[in-house]
Enzyme design. Structure first.
Site, PDB file in Angstrom:
ATOM      1  N   LYS A  37       0.832  -1.219   0.000  1.00  0.00           N
ATOM      2  CA  LYS A  37       0.000   0.000   0.000  1.00  0.00           C
ATOM      3  C   LYS A  37       0.862   1.262   0.000  1.00  0.00           C
ATOM      4  CE  LYS A  37      -3.112   0.511   3.397  1.00  0.00           C
ATOM      5  NZ  LYS A  37      -3.409   1.666   4.236  1.00  0.00           N
ATOM      6  N   SER A  38       1.898   1.266   0.827  1.00  0.00           N
ATOM      7  CA  SER A  38       2.760   2.464   0.898  1.00  0.00           C
ATOM      8  C   SER A  38       3.371   2.758  -0.463  1.00  0.00           C
ATOM      9  CB  SER A  38       3.897   2.236   1.900  1.00  0.00           C
ATOM     10  OG  SER A  38       3.388   2.137   3.193  1.00  0.00           O
ATOM     11  N   GLY A  45      -4.665   7.854   5.895  1.00  0.00           N
ATOM     12  CA  GLY A  45      -3.781   8.887   6.447  1.00  0.00           C
ATOM     13  C   GLY A  45      -2.593   9.099   5.533  1.00  0.00           C
ATOM     14  N   ARG A  72      -8.119  12.085  13.078  1.00  0.00           N
ATOM     15  CA  ARG A  72      -6.667  11.950  13.226  1.00  0.00           C
ATOM     16  C   ARG A  72      -5.944  13.289  13.158  1.00  0.00           C
ATOM     17  NH1 ARG A  72      -5.116   6.819   9.584  1.00  0.00           N
ATOM     18  NH2 ARG A  72      -3.098   7.104  10.580  1.00  0.00           N
ATOM     19  N   SER A 124       7.653   9.375  11.966  1.00  0.00           N
ATOM     20  CA  SER A 124       6.534   9.168  11.045  1.00  0.00           C
ATOM     21  C   SER A 124       6.992   9.313   9.595  1.00  0.00           C
ATOM     22  CB  SER A 124       5.416  10.174  11.326  1.00  0.00           C
ATOM     23  OG  SER A 124       4.532  10.212  10.225  1.00  0.00           O
ATOM     24  N   ASP A 147       2.511  -1.087  11.996  1.00  0.00           N
ATOM     25  CA  ASP A 147       1.207  -1.577  11.534  1.00  0.00           C
ATOM     26  C   ASP A 147       0.956  -3.043  11.902  1.00  0.00           C
ATOM     27  OD1 ASP A 147       0.633   0.877  10.459  1.00  0.00           O
ATOM     28  OD2 ASP A 147       1.320   0.376   8.451  1.00  0.00           O
ATOM     29  N   LYS A 190      -3.672   5.777  14.958  1.00  0.00           N
ATOM     30  CA  LYS A 190      -3.900   5.064  13.691  1.00  0.00           C
ATOM     31  C   LYS A 190      -5.388   5.089  13.301  1.00  0.00           C
ATOM     32  CE  LYS A 190       0.297   4.465  13.041  1.00  0.00           C
ATOM     33  NZ  LYS A 190       0.934   5.216  11.972  1.00  0.00           N
TER      34      LYS A 190
HETATM   35  C1  S3P Z   1       2.859   4.716   6.319  1.00  0.00           C
HETATM   36  C2  S3P Z   1       3.470   5.087   7.464  1.00  0.00           C
HETATM   37  C3  S3P Z   1       3.029   4.711   8.813  1.00  0.00           C
HETATM   38  C4  S3P Z   1       2.033   3.546   8.750  1.00  0.00           C
HETATM   39  C5  S3P Z   1       1.025   3.721   7.672  1.00  0.00           C
HETATM   40  C6  S3P Z   1       1.700   3.818   6.317  1.00  0.00           C
HETATM   41  C7  S3P Z   1       3.396   5.192   5.040  1.00  0.00           C
HETATM   42  O1  S3P Z   1       2.393   5.826   9.414  1.00  0.00           O
HETATM   43  O2  S3P Z   1       1.410   3.384   9.996  1.00  0.00           O
HETATM   44  O3  S3P Z   1       0.111   2.652   7.658  1.00  0.00           O
HETATM   45  O4  S3P Z   1       3.050   4.648   3.981  1.00  0.00           O
HETATM   46  O5  S3P Z   1       4.177   6.154   5.066  1.00  0.00           O
HETATM   47  P1  S3P Z   1       3.277   6.939  10.179  1.00  0.00           P
HETATM   48  O6  S3P Z   1       4.383   7.261   9.299  1.00  0.00           O
HETATM   49  O7  S3P Z   1       2.385   8.125  10.375  1.00  0.00           O
HETATM   50  O8  S3P Z   1       3.680   6.302  11.462  1.00  0.00           O
END
Ligand code: S3P
Length: 447
Positions: A24-25, A97, A125, A169, A322, A349
């Site tokens: 997903k990222s 997010g 959030r 983050s 996660d 989260k």
């Molecule tokens: C993510 C970063 C994480 C993770 C999220 C995906 C990303 O959040 O919890 O599910 O793709 O950069 P944070 O960076 O806010 O901790």
């Protein structure tokens, strides 16, 4: 009824090979970065989940042409500062997010008003974490209590910033890096260690002038912006955060084996594997390879008895962020006490995962001690459920739903698990893959 799944039998033993949907990222980063490239980019194995499809719909609204071909997505990038749209455009980031925050970085140089909204969970959030650095660049942002809805208008005169990112983050770090793409001069981020997909894509695919230097538990990243970059193709590997549910399913099942191929095994994401191994799980990693700076691997796991509790080092927190929920489930079945400290970010989260994880463990008869920043779990290797468990009002969090299914398939009991639709945000074919492994799940739930 369709949104509530009944599971009332353990998964029979299995021996299978599985492909897990795309990360997903990486999927969201490819969409955002390819949208501002010059020319046509392609992505194979893009995750087709709601979070990612919302990102596609949103970029289309910003004037980016995105086409789904037979086995890939194609983005016709508009270049830096190339978005074209009506003023006061509304963008719905849904549950994501990551998309909402990184998008704000992409809008740093966009000089029309955009209103970013999200679903109920996303609207609760915190956005101060990106509002603060983006304002330093010269971006105008209006919010109430630093939450969505948020109105953003970029600037033609962005200034590079020096920023100390203390939360660990990746979303904050990435929003800054993407804003820096549109900013003349050098932006510097001192960042607590977190997942580094944005940096790797920028360096290895976009040829951006970006340098990062690792210190003890943080890194210094320097990036020089205002240079248009060319289109790039990407083959998205499997998501280790989704794989984690199947890894734990296998560990807690009886005499089963599973091989998951082509998973993103970036060191900033592998906390779950390190923790599970420390707890006594048998996991083998093979075929380690490099793909555009990312590390990929195949993962083999077998059912593991004699699991032991863990005192999880704080240094594991960001690389496991996660996966804590599903790890808590393993702790419930492990011998001894497990302790997690410095984990209050879990409260930020899709739901308050510290509170909800504790509530879940209590509901299956596990003793816990929850504090603002920590969780103690008193494991019980004999844990075996023989009553009805109803998972309802757990705030529609996809990872809570999936963890509950894994509990139902490995611990017994009659589970009635609500909010099935939550899986659409990250892993729409989760139930279908469980069925492929032999889980008895009514076809009505699988679509
Ligand atoms: C993510 C970063 C994480 C993770 C999220 C995906 C990303 O959040 O919890 O599910 O793709 O950069 P944070 O960076 O806010 O901790």
């Amino acid at each position: 009824m369709k949104n509530c799944v009944l599971i009332n039998s353990l998964i029979p033993r299995f021996n299978k090979v599985l492909d897990i949907p795309g990360d997903k990222s990486l999927s969201i980063r490819w969409i955002l970065l390819a949208s501002q490239a010059l020319g046509k980019s392609k992505a194979f194995n893009l995750l087709e989940s709601e979070d990612v499809l919302n990102a596609i719909i949103s970029m289309r609204k910003l004037g980016v042409k995105i086409i789904k071909r037979d086995d890939y997505y194609e983005i016709n990038g508009v270049g830096l500062n190339g978005f074209e749209h009506k003023n006061n455009l509304k963008i719905n980031a849904g549950n994501s997010g990551t998309f909402a925050r990184l998008l704000c970085g992409s809008l740093a140089g966009n000089v029309k008003y955009v209103k970013v909204i999200g679903d109920k969970s996303l609207s609760k959030r915190d956005f101060s974490r990106i509002v603060k650095p983006l304002k330093l660049f010269g971006v105008k942002i209006k919010t109430k209590n630093n939450k969505l809805p948020l109105t953003i208008m970029g600037s033609r005169y962005l200034r590079p910033i020096s920023y100390n990112e203390v939360k660990g983050s990746a979303q904050v770090k990435s929003a800054i890096l993407i804003a820096a793409l549109n900013t003349p001069g050098q932006t510097i981020i001192k960042s607590k260690f977190s997942r580094n997909h944005t940096e790797l894509m920028m360096k290895n695919c976009l040829n951006i002038n970006l340098k990062s230097k690792k210190k003890s538990n943080f890194e210094i990243i320097k990036i020089i912006g205002k240079k248009n970059y060319k289109n790039f193709n990407y083959k998205i590997p499997g998501d280790i955060s989704s794989a984690a549910f199947f890894i734990v399913l296998t560990i807690l099942s009886n005499k089963s084996t599973l091989k998951i191929k082509n998973v993103n095994f970036n060191k900033s994401r592998t906390g779950v594997i390190e923790i599970l191994r420390k707890m006594g799980a048998k996991i083998k990693i093979s075929n380690l390879r490099n793909y555009k700076g990312e590390r990929l691997a195949d993962i083999e796991v077998v059912s593991s008895k004699n699991l032991i509790g863990i005192k999880c080092p704080r240094s594991f927190n960001t690389k496991t962020i996660d996966e804590f929920l599903i790890i808590f489930l393993v702790c419930a079945k492990a011998k001894g006490v497990s302790t997690f400290t410095g984990i209050s970010e879990l409260r930020q989260k899709e739901s308050d995962r510290l509170k909800i994880g504790a509530k879940f463990l209590k509901s299956i008869g596990i003793k816990i001690e929850e504090k603002f920043d920590s969780l103690k779990i008193y494991g019980n290797p004999e844990l075996c459920i023989n009553k009805q468990i109803i998972i309802k009002n757990y705030l529609k969090d996809h990872r809570v739903f999936m963890m509950s299914c894994i509990a139902a398939l490995t611990l017994g009991g009659n589970f009635k698990i609500y909010d099935k639709n939550s899986i659409n945000s990250s892993f729409p074919n989760f139930l279908m893959l469980l069925k492929k492994l032999g889980a008895k799940i009514d076809n009505r739930y699988i679509n």
